[in-house]
Write an enzyme that holds these catalytic residues in place. Structure first.
Site, PDB file in Angstrom:
ATOM      1  N   HIS A 162       0.824  -1.205   0.000  1.00 43.45           N
ATOM      2  CA  HIS A 162       0.000   0.000   0.000  1.00 43.45           C
ATOM      3  C   HIS A 162       0.862   1.262   0.000  1.00 43.45           C
ATOM      4  CE1 HIS A 162      -3.966  -1.842   0.569  1.00 43.45           C
ATOM      5  NE2 HIS A 162      -3.340  -2.743   1.311  1.00 43.45           N
ATOM      6  N   ALA A 191      11.147 -21.638   7.846  1.00 44.40           N
ATOM      7  CA  ALA A 191       9.723 -21.533   8.172  1.00 44.40           C
ATOM      8  C   ALA A 191       9.366 -20.140   8.663  1.00 44.40           C
ATOM      9  CB  ALA A 191       9.357 -22.575   9.226  1.00 44.40           C
ATOM     10  N   ALA A 209      14.526 -18.517   9.473  1.00 45.95           N
ATOM     11  CA  ALA A 209      13.132 -18.634   9.890  1.00 45.95           C
ATOM     12  C   ALA A 209      12.636 -17.314  10.458  1.00 45.95           C
ATOM     13  CB  ALA A 209      12.993 -19.737  10.942  1.00 45.95           C
ATOM     14  N   LYS A 233      25.828 -12.726   6.599  1.00 49.91           N
ATOM     15  CA  LYS A 233      27.128 -13.085   6.069  1.00 49.91           C
ATOM     16  C   LYS A 233      26.947 -13.566   4.642  1.00 49.91           C
ATOM     17  CE  LYS A 233      27.483 -17.964   7.418  1.00 49.91           C
ATOM     18  NZ  LYS A 233      28.353 -18.978   8.050  1.00 49.91           N
TER      19      LYS A 233
END
Length: 238
Positions: A162, A191, A209, A233
């Site tokens: 937006h 995940a 994750a 890194k």
């Protein structure tokens, strides 16, 4: 008798030819998986799911409760797998393209158009790329995922953002951006990672994750992590 030789035809069916099965896994468990995949193939054939524009492609494995909208805009490679509860709305200019041996885990959701004001661009996922359960792809601005990408569960892609620069007007009236999202070949995505509109991730990157990857060009072979993400890194240093 070598179980791997016996299982080779079933593994080839789902694009896992050459995979050696752990000896600790019971044969009964493997048999159930093979039978389940065979049933899903038959269901896909009889339901007409395989009647996509990508004719000649190998029959997909379609799980229970899979819902597909705008089927004419869905193009499948060989041995594509869509597990239980996958939802795809392919309404878009370029459609949904899933490469050979692509996997969408349980409950994955692809939505190509975020608003009827503007038709979305769509999504292309390369060969041998796999996504775990519960991933979401908002592909209004276009999403391109390369080959050999490994991705965990509950990853989200938002190829739309937006505009909020004018404080005198409500944000809902200021429109949206559609820069798109690109993921290079051979990336590993942890995940819960989130990718925002305009994120371009180079080849061979590792995304931690729950990282939030914002708009920008991220160098190849980088390790990314954090909220917002930053380069931790380079894999080249290793």
């Amino acid at each position: 008798m070598d179980r791997n030789k016996i299982l080779a035809p079933a593994l080839n069916l789902v694009g896992k030819g050459g995979l050696r099965v752990d000896e600790q896994i019971p044969s009964s468990y493997l048999l159930c998986i093979c039978l389940s995949n065979a049933i899903l193939l038959c269901c896909a054939a009889f339901s007409g799911v395989v009647g996509f524009p990508a004719r000649g492609a190998g029959s997909p494995i379609i799980g229970r409760g899979v819902k597909l909208r705008c089927k004419k805009k869905i193009y499948l490679g060989r041995k594509v797998r869509m597990l239980d509860g996958v939802y795809i709305d392919a309404l878009s200019s370029e459609g949904v393209r899933l490469g050979d041996c692509c996997l969408l885990g349980r409950g994955c959701r692809i939505e190509c158009t975020g608003s009827i004001r503007h038709i979305g661009r769509g999504i292309a996922i390369g060969r041998d790329s796999t996504f775990g359960a519960g991933c979401y792809f908002g592909a209004a601005g276009g999403i391109t995922v390369g080959d050999d990408v490994m991705a965990g569960q509950n990853i989200r892609f938002h190829a739309e953002n937006h505009v909020m620069s004018d404080v005198s007007r409500p944000i809902r009236e200021q429109g949206v951006t559609h820069r798109g999202i690109t993921i290079g070949n051979d990336c590993w995505i942890g995940a819960g990672a989130v990718f925002l509109d305009g994120a371009n991730v180079g080849k061979g990157c590792v995304v931690a994750a729950n990282a939030v990857v914002t708009c920008g060009d991220w160098p190849a072979y980088s390790v990314l992590g954090g909220v917002p993400a930053k380069v931790l890194k380079s894999r080249m240093e290793d």
